[in-house]
Scaffold this motif. Sequence first.
Motif, PDB file in Angstrom:
ATOM      1  N   LEU A  69      19.282 -24.245 -59.376  1.00  0.00           N
ATOM      2  CA  LEU A  69      20.562 -24.630 -58.777  1.00  0.00           C
ATOM      3  C   LEU A  69      20.747 -23.961 -57.424  1.00  0.00           C
ATOM      4  CD1 LEU A  69      22.893 -24.563 -61.911  1.00  0.00           C
ATOM      5  CD2 LEU A  69      22.525 -26.532 -60.406  1.00  0.00           C
ATOM      6  N   GLU A  90      24.704 -32.891 -59.214  1.00  0.00           N
ATOM      7  CA  GLU A  90      23.612 -31.985 -58.860  1.00  0.00           C
ATOM      8  C   GLU A  90      23.972 -30.514 -59.071  1.00  0.00           C
ATOM      9  OE1 GLU A  90      25.814 -33.013 -54.993  1.00  0.00           O
ATOM     10  OE2 GLU A  90      25.154 -34.040 -56.827  1.00  0.00           O
ATOM     11  N   LYS A 121      23.484 -28.325 -64.689  1.00  0.00           N
ATOM     12  CA  LYS A 121      22.178 -28.405 -65.334  1.00  0.00           C
ATOM     13  C   LYS A 121      22.323 -28.078 -66.815  1.00  0.00           C
ATOM     14  CE  LYS A 121      18.252 -27.232 -63.582  1.00  0.00           C
ATOM     15  NZ  LYS A 121      17.634 -28.545 -63.259  1.00  0.00           N
ATOM     16  N   VAL A 150      25.532 -24.063 -65.757  1.00  0.00           N
ATOM     17  CA  VAL A 150      24.404 -24.278 -66.664  1.00  0.00           C
ATOM     18  C   VAL A 150      24.974 -24.327 -68.081  1.00  0.00           C
ATOM     19  CG1 VAL A 150      22.256 -23.360 -67.601  1.00  0.00           C
ATOM     20  CG2 VAL A 150      22.772 -23.095 -65.164  1.00  0.00           C
ATOM     21  N   ALA A 171      16.935 -22.422 -64.694  1.00  0.00           N
ATOM     22  CA  ALA A 171      18.011 -23.350 -64.342  1.00  0.00           C
ATOM     23  C   ALA A 171      18.914 -22.764 -63.261  1.00  0.00           C
ATOM     24  CB  ALA A 171      18.823 -23.701 -65.589  1.00  0.00           C
TER      25      ALA A 171
END
Length: 228
Positions: free
Chosen positions: A113, A84, A87, A62, A109
């Motif tokens: 995930l 993916e 973030k 993140v 976030a």
Amino acid sequence: MHLGHPHMPTEAGGDAPARTVRPEGTRRALRIGLGGPVGSGKTATVAALCRALRARLSLAVVTNDIYTREDAEFLLREAVLPPERIKAVETGACPHTAIRDDISANLEAVEDLEDAVGPLDLILVESGGDNLTATFSRGLVDAQIFVIDVAGGDDIPRKGGPGVTNADLLVINKTDLAPYVGSDLDRMARDARERRGTLPSVMTSLKEADGVAPVARWVTDQLAAWVA
């Protein structure tokens, strides 16, 4: 919470340590925060850690920026992890706000995930560039790394501040620049020891092959303790 701290996990919020298990009862990922001033090499350290650990760990990242997603986009361009697993959080205010005061966007976030690509072993949470007072809420991360660089001045460890003195690991980065900026590495190491007591510090140059190795070893040690 510091790994090995005697108090028990409680609900996340403020500085209360986050729960160690997910709602369904599985162990959640270890969360490690990386903070430090602008330009100290936080994103480069995150990228190097991903390259060093991705073959043997399931990890995600993140990033925090004030008005952009620049750090996440750098990691995506470098292809350090599949898209993916990265973030971005746009804080819209001073970076410390989103890692210490109102951690809700980062917690969301992190949890997104784990829901999307979990189970995960490790999540790295990178703060936006901030000053020497930046620290992470223990409701967000389990341990924190603070990154400084020699170009910022070899007096930084002596000046201290919560980031330098209290982080679980202090990284003194860009040691290859010391001859060009007049920084005394021995002095920095000595001042760090005096300021930090038994807390560890490492020196790194990410320009060198496997320059992130001491940080990666520390991270894997934290993970081993977390799993145990």
